[in-house]
Design an enzyme around this catalytic site. Sequence first.
Site, PDB file in Angstrom:
ATOM      1  N   ARG A 246       0.867  -1.183   0.000  1.00 25.38           N
ATOM      2  CA  ARG A 246       0.000   0.000   0.000  1.00 25.38           C
ATOM      3  C   ARG A 246       0.901   1.229   0.000  1.00 25.38           C
ATOM      4  NH1 ARG A 246      -3.459  -2.772  -1.466  1.00 25.38           N
ATOM      5  NH2 ARG A 246      -5.525  -3.201  -0.571  1.00 25.38           N
ATOM      6  N   GLU A 275      -3.946   7.785  -5.205  1.00 23.34           N
ATOM      7  CA  GLU A 275      -4.291   6.998  -6.397  1.00 23.34           C
ATOM      8  C   GLU A 275      -5.616   7.479  -6.952  1.00 23.34           C
ATOM      9  OE1 GLU A 275      -4.247   2.805  -5.504  1.00 23.34           O
ATOM     10  OE2 GLU A 275      -2.161   2.833  -4.864  1.00 23.34           O
ATOM     11  N   HIS A 294      -1.478   0.095  -9.820  1.00 21.14           N
ATOM     12  CA  HIS A 294      -2.108  -0.808  -8.842  1.00 21.14           C
ATOM     13  C   HIS A 294      -2.692  -2.056  -9.520  1.00 21.14           C
ATOM     14  CE1 HIS A 294      -3.974  -0.824  -4.586  1.00 21.14           C
ATOM     15  NE2 HIS A 294      -3.777  -2.056  -5.014  1.00 21.14           N
TER      16      HIS A 294
HETATM   17  P1  NAD Z   1      -0.721 -11.436   4.967  1.00 22.12           P
HETATM   18  O1  NAD Z   1      -1.627 -11.034   6.074  1.00 22.12           O
HETATM   19  O2  NAD Z   1      -0.611 -12.869   4.596  1.00 22.12           O
HETATM   20  O3  NAD Z   1       0.776 -10.896   5.267  1.00 22.12           O
HETATM   21  C1  NAD Z   1       1.056  -9.671   5.866  1.00 22.12           C
HETATM   22  C2  NAD Z   1       2.251  -9.851   6.796  1.00 22.12           C
HETATM   23  O4  NAD Z   1       2.610  -8.566   7.323  1.00 22.12           O
HETATM   24  C3  NAD Z   1       1.961 -10.767   8.000  1.00 22.12           C
HETATM   25  O5  NAD Z   1       2.938 -11.768   8.093  1.00 22.12           O
HETATM   26  C4  NAD Z   1       1.996  -9.820   9.202  1.00 22.12           C
HETATM   27  O6  NAD Z   1       2.480 -10.421  10.379  1.00 22.12           O
HETATM   28  C5  NAD Z   1       2.934  -8.737   8.696  1.00 22.12           C
HETATM   29  N1  NAD Z   1       2.778  -7.475   9.416  1.00 22.12           N
HETATM   30  C6  NAD Z   1       1.623  -6.856   9.792  1.00 22.12           C
HETATM   31  N2  NAD Z   1       1.894  -5.725  10.450  1.00 22.12           N
HETATM   32  C7  NAD Z   1       3.240  -5.621  10.486  1.00 22.12           C
HETATM   33  C8  NAD Z   1       4.131  -4.665  11.050  1.00 22.12           C
HETATM   34  N3  NAD Z   1       3.660  -3.595  11.704  1.00 22.12           N
HETATM   35  N4  NAD Z   1       5.454  -4.870  10.893  1.00 22.12           N
HETATM   36  C9  NAD Z   1       5.926  -5.959  10.250  1.00 22.12           C
HETATM   37  N5  NAD Z   1       5.131  -6.901   9.705  1.00 22.12           N
HETATM   38  C10 NAD Z   1       3.806  -6.730   9.817  1.00 22.12           C
HETATM   39  O7  NAD Z   1      -1.184 -10.551   3.734  1.00 22.12           O
HETATM   40  P2  NAD Z   1      -0.866 -10.812   2.169  1.00 22.12           P
HETATM   41  O8  NAD Z   1      -1.951 -11.623   1.568  1.00 22.12           O
HETATM   42  O9  NAD Z   1       0.546 -11.252   2.040  1.00 22.12           O
HETATM   43  O10 NAD Z   1      -1.035  -9.304   1.617  1.00 22.12           O
HETATM   44  C11 NAD Z   1      -0.180  -8.282   2.062  1.00 22.12           C
HETATM   45  C12 NAD Z   1      -0.660  -6.927   1.601  1.00 22.12           C
HETATM   46  O11 NAD Z   1      -0.445  -6.785   0.204  1.00 22.12           O
HETATM   47  C13 NAD Z   1      -2.178  -6.700   1.742  1.00 22.12           C
HETATM   48  O12 NAD Z   1      -2.529  -6.262   3.040  1.00 22.12           O
HETATM   49  C14 NAD Z   1      -2.451  -5.642   0.704  1.00 22.12           C
HETATM   50  O13 NAD Z   1      -2.440  -4.346   1.264  1.00 22.12           O
HETATM   51  C15 NAD Z   1      -1.306  -5.791  -0.287  1.00 22.12           C
HETATM   52  N6  NAD Z   1      -1.802  -6.206  -1.618  1.00 22.12           N
HETATM   53  C16 NAD Z   1      -1.576  -5.412  -2.695  1.00 22.12           C
HETATM   54  C17 NAD Z   1      -2.030  -5.790  -3.945  1.00 22.12           C
HETATM   55  C18 NAD Z   1      -1.796  -4.951  -5.167  1.00 22.12           C
HETATM   56  O14 NAD Z   1      -2.642  -4.938  -6.048  1.00 22.12           O
HETATM   57  N7  NAD Z   1      -0.685  -4.276  -5.290  1.00 22.12           N
HETATM   58  C19 NAD Z   1      -2.725  -6.986  -4.096  1.00 22.12           C
HETATM   59  C20 NAD Z   1      -2.919  -7.791  -2.978  1.00 22.12           C
HETATM   60  C21 NAD Z   1      -2.453  -7.396  -1.750  1.00 22.12           C
END
Ligand code: NAD
Length: 342
Positions: A246, A275, A294
């Site tokens: 994000r 965005e 995105h």
């Molecule tokens: P997930 O929940 O499997 O993984 C997120 C990880 O971040 C977890 O392991 C969690 O422990 C860690 N985390 C949370 N807060 C933290 C902090 N303060 N410090 C360090 N680590 C922290 O999620 P995911 O499925 O891997 O997705 C991750 C993110 O990717 C989503 O939340 C979303 O915002 C983003 N995303 C972006 C797109 C895109 O189109 N670019 C698409 C999908 C997801």
Amino acid sequence: MSRRPRVFVTRRLPGPCFERLLREFDAEVWPEWREPPYEVLLEKARQVDALVTLLTDRVDCRVIEEGARNRLRIIAQYAVGFDNIDVECATRHGVYVTNTPGVLTEAVADLTWALILAAARRIVEADRYVRSGEWYRGGTAWHPELMLGMELSGKVLGIIGFGRIGRAVARRARGFNMKVIYYDIVRAPEEVERELGARYVDLETLLREADIVSIHVPLTPETRHMIGERELRMMKRTAILVNTARGAVVDTEALVRALKEGWIAAAALDVFEEEPLPPDHPLTKLPNVVLAPHIGSATRETRERMACAVLENLLAFRDGREPPNLVNRDVVKVRPPGFEGP
Ligand code: NAD
């Protein structure tokens, strides 16, 4: 319940699961390319049993409260991230919130690697160089110092947020012969570290050691501007920052300065604090940035699977079962799953 539950869907979704959603529910689909205006979302929330939302819909406490006062019982988000929804407010009002995790992991990991490679080997600059005629005007086909980039083999990939997507990015790093280090608030099980060849480090060590830093944390109050001036200055001057999580996880102003003043070498970004990114934004003026609109999960297969996940969440809720991708688990203490009667 005898009537079909009413659902407002804020954009048309691709694939057969969406067609089924239209049959199973009394669904209204916002027909435009852009999101419905806030006032429309608010009005629909007052009228329906369920909302299907995207990350561009601002589902704040007012929308939730006014919906819950009527018959709104579930918000099924078409994304894994849900920072656009006031989840705490939803829980308080007994409104279920679901997302679509897992089905988009591989697509986002692929795009992350597309960005890593594009930045490391200057693919966008190279494409422009050919199209603009500069290559032709240079008068020679090959020069030992033309468009030199960074070799990936043997380098260090630093992953911030070692969840589903972070791990899928790490898995791909093996093929490129990179060393993987990661930082997360939760350390991964030993067998995962072993399988992926990943070493757990603190954030500062990651920033100092990595040649590529890739961000995969959700946007939360804790991760907002997690990467600012201090962190960017810790990175190697030759390092590349990649963000497919994000935009607001990175302080954009600091990033622009870092790229202009050479604190880091380059960035590749799929997400932004603002965005869509305005065409006159300082980031668009910098040659050492790769920009994408995105599109992390934007493959046909994934977007269709995401619609299936939305459908499964809604069907489970309708049938009085806990939705498979429930985000706010505490909501079950407030209200059992299921729509209101007629
Ligand atoms: P997930 O929940 O499997 O993984 C997120 C990880 O971040 C977890 O392991 C969690 O422990 C860690 N985390 C949370 N807060 C933290 C902090 N303060 N410090 C360090 N680590 C922290 O999620 P995911 O499925 O891997 O997705 C991750 C993110 O990717 C989503 O939340 C979303 O915002 C983003 N995303 C972006 C797109 C895109 O189109 N670019 C698409 C999908 C997801």
